[in-house]
Design an enzyme around this catalytic site. Structure first.
Site, mmCIF file in Angstrom:
data_model
loop_
_atom_site.group_PDB
_atom_site.id
_atom_site.type_symbol
_atom_site.label_atom_id
_atom_site.label_comp_id
_atom_site.label_asym_id
_atom_site.label_seq_id
_atom_site.Cartn_x
_atom_site.Cartn_y
_atom_site.Cartn_z
ATOM 1 N N THR A 204 0.864 -0.887 -0.001
ATOM 2 C CA THR A 204 0.458 0.402 -0.533
ATOM 3 C C THR A 204 0.741 1.412 -0.024
ATOM 4 O O THR A 204 2.068 1.571 0.049
ATOM 5 C CB THR A 204 -1.177 -0.341 0.714
ATOM 6 O OG1 THR A 204 0.305 0.129 2.641
ATOM 7 C CG2 THR A 204 -1.858 -1.146 0.990
ATOM 8 N N TYR A 205 0.200 2.403 -0.439
ATOM 9 C CA TYR A 205 0.874 3.894 -0.288
ATOM 10 C C TYR A 205 2.245 3.858 0.442
ATOM 11 O O TYR A 205 1.797 3.654 2.043
ATOM 12 C CB TYR A 205 -0.487 4.821 0.187
ATOM 13 C CG TYR A 205 0.581 6.159 0.110
ATOM 14 C CD1 TYR A 205 0.816 6.854 -0.852
ATOM 15 C CD2 TYR A 205 0.588 7.188 1.268
ATOM 16 C CE1 TYR A 205 1.637 7.855 -1.290
ATOM 17 C CE2 TYR A 205 1.359 8.041 1.182
ATOM 18 C CZ TYR A 205 1.411 8.518 -0.119
ATOM 19 O OH TYR A 205 1.746 9.861 0.178
#
Length: 540
Positions: A204-205
């Site tokens: 994820t980010y």
């Protein structure tokens, strides 16, 4: 279109199912107006501070023969100050011997263990500020007094304790662990993490400052765990022990805002396509996620107080009941403390033992260690430890420290590019130019205190308790004083210092700002790229 109708889509995972979920959970854009105003204030303030002081000191530096850019920034300069002060503390350090006393004890069943002497208040004149005994004569006297003497157990405290798994990573913690384990620089970690996110879509980010996860994400855990098992063989045994219904303290909506912690995605792929660094980071991130579904680490902690010849001695030990999540950390998760590692016999208050002998241990005080990539990042995130003012320290504890998750790596790399820092093996040291710059600046520009006050004001803007105009007005007034001070003095600390090759200043027309040079706080960094041509835009 009315602005009130604008909604914001927050995407932390670039895989299609995650993007669809994000589109189903749009949030009103008005919720983010104070945050945007605060970010704009930070960006413009950093830019004004950096561009003006950088030009002022660069011009003054040329007057004493330094033909390099003297970049000054609200974040980069206090970071450089940390390294300069640490280097000088190491150079000025004078080692001193100090002494400890161990009592080697026997029970009536000839079970052996040891306990450490606890100096009394009467010994304080012979101790340093950290409580270490500096008098060999005093320590030897304790050894002579206790050898061959009876010992009495004063108290035995045995508690069953649990240790929860560490939280998933934010970027700084990932960078720190990767530096310790693999010797990777902060920038190398950021670049590879960005590739894992954008190109491979496996995490994820990555630029998140949160270490928590939204409660609704817990339902995706079985799919994420299966993806980890498909993508790497490193955790086959641990995956068999994972309980996807377990809910650790990582799941906490109150501690998640725009982005959650960095975790693996549900995507399955051939990890043979990953570079070595990408594989290393993926496995670190996966491990930190897996431990959320393993049992707590459980152990007995025993503390024992003993009296020998009027002196107090103490020992402690840990006995593992359930290794739990620590099985995934191997030796890294083991306690290296000498006392904690020993096995204690069964003891009870009032029990009489025999002190077989006393042992004098002579040790030397150690200088502070030079910064490494890991410890410098840790210092930036935990900058409050380096501040003496109690109010400033309180503010810094409530903020992200120096820089943000997105900018710290760039700030450190900028200091290397400017020739202010250099590497000596794993150690990070200040160069002559770095020391000269710090010596030439007013102390307030080299300490994190100003950052603390800025952050307090910027947080006030976020909370609608302070205004953008007031913050910028106060900044401009303070900045005028700093520029005037710079123009009144010459940076004598840089006299005779030669700028490193490639770090020399270009023609007097200046240079455009660049993405690398104008390393900002990250939220609205694009503002800096619109600087005019004849400026030295080195904001942070």
């Amino acid at each position: 279109m009315k602005r009130d109708g604008v909604q914001r889509c927050l995407i932390s995972d670039l895989n299609a199912p995650a993007v669809r979920r994000a589109l189903e959970r749009l949030r009103p854009n008005r919720e983010f107006v104070p945050l945007a105003t605060s970010a704009l204030a930070r960006s413009r303030a950093d830019w004004l501070y950096g561009i003006n002081l950088t030009r002022a000191y660069t011009i003054q530096g040329r007057k004493v023969g330094y033909d390099g850019v003297l970049s000054v920034g609200r974040v980069q300069t206090p970071v450089l100050g940390l390294v300069v002060r640490r280097d000088r503390a190491i150079e000025a350090f004078v080692p001193k011997p100090f002494y400890e006393v161990l009592a080697h004890l026997l029970t009536e069943r000839n079970e052996a263990f040891h306990a450490k002497w606890q100096p009394s208040e009467a010994c304080r004149p012979y101790q340093d500020e950290e409580g270490r005994v500096l008098s060999r004569k005093l320590a030897q006297n304790v050894v002579d007094r206790i050898t061959g003497q009876p010992a009495t157990v004063l108290s035995v405290e045995r508690k069953r304790k649990r240790q929860a798994p560490p939280l998933p990573y934010n970027l700084s913690n990932l960078q720190i662990d990767a530096a310790k384990r693999y010797g990777l620089s902060a920038q190398a970690v950021l670049d590879s993490a960005q590739s894992l996110y954008e190109r491979h879509k496996l995490i994820t980010y990555p630029r998140s400052d949160s270490r928590h996860l939204p409660a609704e994400h817990h339902g995706q855990a079985p799919r994420v765990l299966r993806a980890i098992g498909e993508n790497t063989d490193a955790f086959a045994q641990a995956l068999a022990l994972c309980d996807s219904s377990r809910r650790s303290k990582a799941w906490n909506d109150a501690k998640v805002d725009a982005h959650h912690a960095i975790i693996p995605t549900e995507k399955k792929t051939d990890t043979g396509r990953l570079s070595q660094t990408e594989r290393q980071l993926y496995e670190l991130i996966a491990r930190q996620y897996l431990v959320q579904f393993l049992p707590d680490h459980e152990y007995y902690e025993t503390r024992v107080e003993i009296e020998i010849a009027g002196g107090r001695f103490r020992t402690q030990a840990r006995q593992v009941i359930e290794p739990g999540w620590k099985t995934l950390f191997g030796r890294q998760g083991q306690d290296d403390d000498r006392e904690a590692q020993q096995l204690l016999p069964a003891l009870e208050a009032g029990q009489v033992l025999q002190c077989e002998r006393g042992e004098l241990l002579e040790k030397m005080t150690q200088p502070p260690k030079p910064f490494t990539d890991a410890t410098l990042l840790a210092a930036m995130t935990g900058i409050a430890r380096f501040v003496e003012d109690a109010e400033v320290r309180r503010i810094l504890k409530d903020t992200d420290g120096l820089g943000t998750e997105a900018t710290r790596a760039g700030i450190i790399e900028l200091l290397f590019r400017r020739g202010f820092l250099e590497r000596q093996g794993k150690a990070i040291r200040a160069t002559a130019a770095g020391r000269g710059l710090i010596d030439s600046l007013p102390e307030q520009a080299t300490l994190p205190d100003m950052t603390a006050r800025w952050e307090a004001s910027l947080d006030g803007i976020c909370q609608r308790e302070a205004s953008y105009g007031q913050f910028m007005g106060e900044l401009v007034a303070a900045l005028q004083g700093l520029v005037e001070r710079a123009c009144r003095s010459l940076p004598q600390g840089l006299q005779g210092v030669t700028a490193a090759p490639g770090k020399r200043r270009r023609a007097s027309g200046g240079r455009k700002s660049s993405t690398g040079a104008a390393t900002g706080r990250g939220k609205t960094g694009g503002t800096r790229r619109r600087s005019r041509k004849k400026t030295v835009a080195l904001a942070d």
